[in-house]
Design a protein around this motif. Structure first.
Motif, short mmCIF file in Angstrom:
data_model
loop_
_atom_site.label_atom_id
_atom_site.label_comp_id
_atom_site.label_asym_id
_atom_site.label_seq_id
_atom_site.Cartn_x
_atom_site.Cartn_y
_atom_site.Cartn_z
N PHE A 6 50.34 28.24 47.74
CA PHE A 6 50.37 27.39 48.93
C PHE A 6 51.81 27.04 49.28
O PHE A 6 52.68 26.98 48.41
N CYS A 7 52.04 26.74 50.55
CA CYS A 7 53.27 26.12 51.02
C CYS A 7 52.82 24.96 51.89
O CYS A 7 52.15 25.17 52.91
N ASN A 8 53.14 23.74 51.45
CA ASN A 8 52.60 22.54 52.05
C ASN A 8 51.08 22.63 51.94
O ASN A 8 50.57 22.77 50.85
N ASP A 9 50.35 22.62 53.03
CA ASP A 9 48.89 22.72 52.93
C ASP A 9 48.36 24.09 53.35
O ASP A 9 47.16 24.29 53.42
N ALA A 10 49.26 25.02 53.61
CA ALA A 10 48.84 26.35 54.06
C ALA A 10 48.64 27.27 52.86
O ALA A 10 49.53 27.43 52.03
N LYS A 11 47.46 27.87 52.78
CA LYS A 11 47.16 28.85 51.73
C LYS A 11 47.82 30.17 52.12
O LYS A 11 47.53 30.73 53.18
N LEU A 12 48.72 30.67 51.25
CA LEU A 12 49.49 31.87 51.57
C LEU A 12 49.01 33.13 50.88
O LEU A 12 49.43 34.22 51.25
N SER A 13 48.20 32.98 49.85
CA SER A 13 47.77 34.17 49.11
C SER A 13 46.25 34.21 49.04
O SER A 13 45.56 33.26 49.38
N LYS A 14 45.79 35.32 48.54
CA LYS A 14 44.38 35.43 48.21
C LYS A 14 44.10 34.53 47.01
O LYS A 14 45.02 34.08 46.34
N ALA A 15 42.84 34.30 46.73
CA ALA A 15 42.44 33.53 45.54
C ALA A 15 42.39 34.47 44.34
O ALA A 15 41.96 35.62 44.45
N TYR A 16 42.85 33.95 43.19
CA TYR A 16 42.85 34.70 41.94
C TYR A 16 42.15 33.88 40.86
O TYR A 16 42.13 32.65 40.94
N CYS A 57 41.79 26.34 44.42
CA CYS A 57 41.26 26.49 45.78
C CYS A 57 39.86 27.08 45.74
O CYS A 57 39.44 27.61 44.72
N GLN A 58 39.21 26.98 46.84
CA GLN A 58 37.93 27.66 47.02
C GLN A 58 38.21 29.02 47.63
O GLN A 58 38.98 29.12 48.58
N PRO A 59 37.63 30.08 47.10
CA PRO A 59 37.84 31.39 47.74
C PRO A 59 37.13 31.43 49.10
O PRO A 59 36.21 30.66 49.35
N GLU A 60 37.64 32.29 49.95
CA GLU A 60 36.97 32.49 51.24
C GLU A 60 35.58 33.05 50.97
O GLU A 60 35.34 33.66 49.92
N PRO A 61 34.64 32.88 51.89
CA PRO A 61 33.26 33.34 51.64
C PRO A 61 33.15 34.82 51.28
O PRO A 61 32.32 35.19 50.47
N HIS A 62 33.99 35.66 51.84
CA HIS A 62 33.93 37.11 51.59
C HIS A 62 34.83 37.55 50.45
O HIS A 62 34.91 38.74 50.15
N GLU A 63 35.51 36.60 49.80
CA GLU A 63 36.56 36.92 48.84
C GLU A 63 36.05 36.92 47.40
O GLU A 63 35.29 36.06 47.01
N ASP A 64 36.52 37.87 46.61
CA ASP A 64 36.19 37.97 45.19
C ASP A 64 37.50 37.88 44.40
O ASP A 64 38.28 38.84 44.37
N PRO A 65 37.79 36.72 43.75
CA PRO A 65 39.04 36.56 43.01
C PRO A 65 39.27 37.64 41.95
O PRO A 65 40.40 38.09 41.77
N ALA A 66 38.23 38.09 41.27
CA ALA A 66 38.39 39.13 40.25
C ALA A 66 38.83 40.45 40.90
O ALA A 66 39.67 41.18 40.36
N LYS A 67 38.28 40.77 42.07
CA LYS A 67 38.69 41.99 42.79
C LYS A 67 40.13 41.84 43.28
O LYS A 67 40.91 42.79 43.21
N ASN A 68 40.51 40.65 43.75
CA ASN A 68 41.89 40.41 44.18
C ASN A 68 42.85 40.67 43.03
O ASN A 68 43.90 41.27 43.21
N LYS A 69 42.49 40.20 41.83
CA LYS A 69 43.33 40.41 40.65
C LYS A 69 43.46 41.90 40.35
O LYS A 69 44.56 42.40 40.12
N ALA A 70 42.35 42.61 40.35
CA ALA A 70 42.37 44.05 40.06
C ALA A 70 43.21 44.79 41.10
O ALA A 70 44.00 45.68 40.76
#
Length: 84
Positions: A6-16, A57-70
């Motif tokens: 994050f930067c301030n309150d803006a989420k800058l990356s995917k969830a991991y 953070c909460q991942p986006e509804p379509h987001e898979d943190p494990a897939k983002n990591k891979a």
């Protein structure tokens, strides 16, 4: 609970899945700098550049943190290291 950059309150990356995963992504992106304090001149410690921070953070509804990591690990193997 997943983590993101994050930067301030803006989420800058995917969830991991873990905070350590976000540190790796930030390091590979050139967002981590080594800081030396007066007390620990021999041992610099990594910190995030500018106003970046890693938070749960909460991942986006379509987001898979494990897939983002891979995906990030695969990309890190395929891309040349930053600064080369």
């Amino acid at each position: 609970m997943p983590f993101a950059l994050f930067c301030n309150d803006a989420k800058l990356s995917k969830a991991y899945p873990t905070e350590a995963d976000v540190w790796k992504v930030a390091q590979n992106s050139g967002l981590v700098v080594d800081v030396v304090s007066e007390k620990q001149k021999a041992a610099p410690r990594p910190v995030l550049d500018n106003d970046y921070e890693i938070r749960p953070c909460q991942p986006e509804p379509h987001e898979d943190p494990a897939k983002n990591k891979a995906d990030a690990e695969r990309d890190a193997r395929l891309e040349p290291p930053l600064g080369s």
